[in-house]
Design an enzyme around this catalytic site. Structure first.
Site, mmCIF file in Angstrom:
data_model
loop_
_atom_site.group_PDB
_atom_site.id
_atom_site.type_symbol
_atom_site.label_atom_id
_atom_site.label_comp_id
_atom_site.label_asym_id
_atom_site.label_seq_id
_atom_site.Cartn_x
_atom_site.Cartn_y
_atom_site.Cartn_z
ATOM 1 N N ASP A 57 57.703 39.177 46.051
ATOM 2 C CA ASP A 57 57.274 39.026 44.666
ATOM 3 C C ASP A 57 58.315 39.621 43.719
ATOM 4 O O ASP A 57 58.811 40.723 43.928
ATOM 5 C CB ASP A 57 55.945 39.764 44.500
ATOM 6 C CG ASP A 57 55.407 39.694 43.084
ATOM 7 O OD1 ASP A 57 54.655 38.744 42.802
ATOM 8 O OD2 ASP A 57 55.741 40.570 42.276
ATOM 9 N N TYR A 108 62.320 41.635 35.721
ATOM 10 C CA TYR A 108 62.670 42.818 36.513
ATOM 11 C C TYR A 108 64.183 43.004 36.550
ATOM 12 O O TYR A 108 64.917 42.127 37.005
ATOM 13 C CB TYR A 108 62.145 42.704 37.947
ATOM 14 C CG TYR A 108 60.646 42.776 38.094
ATOM 15 C CD1 TYR A 108 59.817 43.165 37.043
ATOM 16 C CD2 TYR A 108 60.039 42.460 39.309
ATOM 17 C CE1 TYR A 108 58.449 43.229 37.195
ATOM 18 C CE2 TYR A 108 58.664 42.530 39.469
ATOM 19 C CZ TYR A 108 57.872 42.905 38.402
ATOM 20 O OH TYR A 108 56.518 42.965 38.557
ATOM 21 N N SER A 113 49.323 36.884 36.500
ATOM 22 C CA SER A 113 49.255 38.300 36.871
ATOM 23 C C SER A 113 48.572 39.073 35.752
ATOM 24 O O SER A 113 48.759 38.767 34.568
ATOM 25 C CB SER A 113 50.644 38.867 37.165
ATOM 26 O OG SER A 113 51.350 39.147 35.980
#
Lengths: 279, 280
Positions: A41, A46, A133
């Site tokens: 994931d 990120y 999410s």
């Protein structure tokens, strides 16, 4: 390694997924793969795309044997589709297994255009499954997603520190019954270095929670607590050392015990924990 | 008169730096023609997560203390400007290394910066400044103007951490500060790691030569079958299933080494070269 069917997607994923911002070295991803982890994931944001890049480079020769999820924080359809193209490029792949709308807390966080972007991407074969999410307002958000039926997988914060009034067990059971794949994150309640206060996920006293998490073995017990829930298909964790990975792999393969519950301070809920244990 | 002049200068800078001992503040009027839209943003470690979701972890691992930000507008263009305080220059630079795209050039802004069409960021002193532009487009000229303005106003060191000069540049893909468990080894708490075409290198600084020696002992124990090597104060070599052929040395309070994944490359020779450059 234990594997689960991820909702109705047909994907078979390891109950332990590896991801987040924490993975610092590609060799840990290789190691995870070698011990049976097939679920990874990441997110567009990120490390400004560097984790997508690392994941793509690591699995370029075994793309078909791993399930890769990534996410977009885009607010509009066009932004989302641009993010998708970037993610595909950085991952070095012509498809993404699960493409999440990242960090959505209330239904208004997902205008129709974003679902439309997911639909289009799926139609074009650029993603296999759509996801959302959520870290906050999980109960209402997940129920909304169940109602509108445009989401294949949810990635949700879920941990031992959530009070019963959040109704997470009931919510996840309902999601599972609706055929949505359920992936847990934040199973360690933010971890020793990342316990946050005041955001609704980690209620109570952050110092007390940190002290609990610092007990030897508490992190794995926390993971076991989340994965014991038969409505959770997999849990995604960050891994920075091979030892952690080994412990986590063992954790998802073993039943939760009274000692685990005591360690993380949920002894009073031990009976219910066992009841939900699926393996 | 001088005081009044200083005051005028400070006001002209949009109050960005009211005094040398005050923290810099992100403001929209550092570049003429821009105005603020929406309220100021302010976050600390406890609630950064509310602003940036899971991405907050990336900040927290580098010792993030606080962030202050504004959204600035000019016509249809918005710049989201966030200024983070990491407590020290090493950590702020670490945040930069985690964000930098190794395929793109970097610029000398503060300690180091990078400008890509819709994003700019740089580290200077204990601060990390980032700007994200919307909508889609190439904002390089404006981002250059903004970063130059902030570079003047943010105080702090502009010299790169000395450790960066120790790592060879040839065939290097990346060089970054790993905030925990360098090479995935818990005993190597925090340090610089470089990825090369043929393997990787690291340097970790311990508090004293004695504590570095204790870490070397722990590493020997962890790897098991190590063989002594003649590099710096002490060294060993070993082969690891995942890391490849390793040579790890100690020089004073520094621990460094190479992990080589490609045949024909000698980790001991590389380690000797690296050890030769490591200085206090």
């Amino acid at each position: 390694m234990v594997y689960s069917d991820l909702g109705k997607t047909g994907l078979k994923v390891s109950r332990l997924g590896v991801g987040g911002n924490a993975a610092s070295d590609p060799f840990l991803l290789d190691l995870a793969y070698d011990v049976g982890v097939n679920f990874f994931d990441t997110a567009r944001t990120y490390a400004a795309g560097n984790t997508e890049r690392m994941l793509g480079a690591t699995f370029k020769d075994k793309r078909k044997s791993v399930v890769i999820a990534t996410k977009t924080t885009a607010k509009t359809k066009d932004q989302a589709l641009r993010d998708l193209e970037l993610s595909l490029r950085e991952l070095g792949s012509d498809y993404i297994d699960i493409w999440h709308l990242h960090g959505r807390s209330v239904p208004a966080d997902i205008p129709d255009g974003l679902f439309e972007a997911q639909r289009l991407a799926k139609q074009q074969g650029k993603i296999r499954f759509s996801g959302v999410s959520t870290h906050l307002g999980m109960k209402d958000m997940i129920r909304h997603l169940m109602k509108i039926r445009r989401t294949d997988v949810i990635l949700t914060a879920y941990n031992f520190n959530m009070p019963p009034e959040m109704e997470m067990e009931k919510t996840l059971a309902a999601a599972r019954a609706a055929g949505i794949g359920v992936v847990a994150m934040r199973t360690m309640a933010g971890g020793v270095s990342g316990v946050h206060s005041g955001d609704g996920i980690y209620p109570g006293n952050p110092e007390a929670l940190t002290a609990r998490l610092k007990r030897p073995g508490a992190m794995v017990s926390a993971l076991k607590w989340a994965i014991r829930n038969k409505f959770v298909d997999a849990a995604v964790v960050g891994v920075v050392t091979p030892d952690q990975l080994t412990e986590d792999v063992a954790g998802v393969s073993a039943p939760i015990t009274d000692a685990d519950c005591k360690l993380i301070g949920v002894a009073e809920r031990a009976a219910r924990a066992r009841e939900l244990f699926a393996l | 008169m001088r005081l009044i002049y200083s005051l005028i200068l400070a006001l002209a800078a949009g109050g960005l730096l009211a005094a040398a001992d005050q923290a810099p503040v992100a403001a929209c009027n550092v570049v003429p023609g821009w105005s603020q839209t929406g309220p100021d943003r302010s976050y600390v470690a406890d609630n950064l997560f509310e602003y940036m979701d899971g991405n907050a972890e990336g900040y927290l691992t580098y010792g993030f203390l606080k962030m202050q930000g504004v959204t600035c507008k000019k016509g249809d263009v918005t710049f989201v400007v966030d200024l983070s305080d990491f407590g020290d220059a090493d950590s702020a630079y670490g945040m930069f290394t985690s964000n930098v795209d190794g395929r793109q050039p970097t610029q000398k802004i503060g300690m180091q910066g990078q400008i890509v069409p819709r994003r700019a960021f740089f580290a200077k002193g204990r601060y990390f400044l980032e700007i994200a532009a919307n909508p889609e487009g190439d904002y390089t000229p404006a981002l250059k103007e903004w970063t130059a303005a902030f570079d003047k106003l943010i105080p702090g060191n502009t010299e790169l951490p000395a450790a960066l000069t120790w790592f060879p540049t040839e065939q290097r893909q990346s060089l970054r500060l790993v905030p925990q468990s360098v090479f995935g080894i818990r005993a190597l708490k925090r340090g610089y790691a470089a990825q090369y075409d043929y393997g990787k290198a690291f340097v970790v600084q311990e508090a004293t030569p004695q504590s570095a020696g204790a870490v070397m002992d722990a590493l020997r124990k962890r790897f098991g079958n190590t063989t002594p090597a003649s590099v710096a104060d002490e060294a060993f070599q070993v082969t690891d299933q995942y890391l490849g052929r390793l040579c790890i040395f100690r020089k004073g309070q520094f621990i460094g080494g190479y992990a080589i994944s490609q045949d024909g490359v000698d980790p001991i020779a590389l380690a000797k070269n690296l050890a030769g450059k490591v200085t206090n």
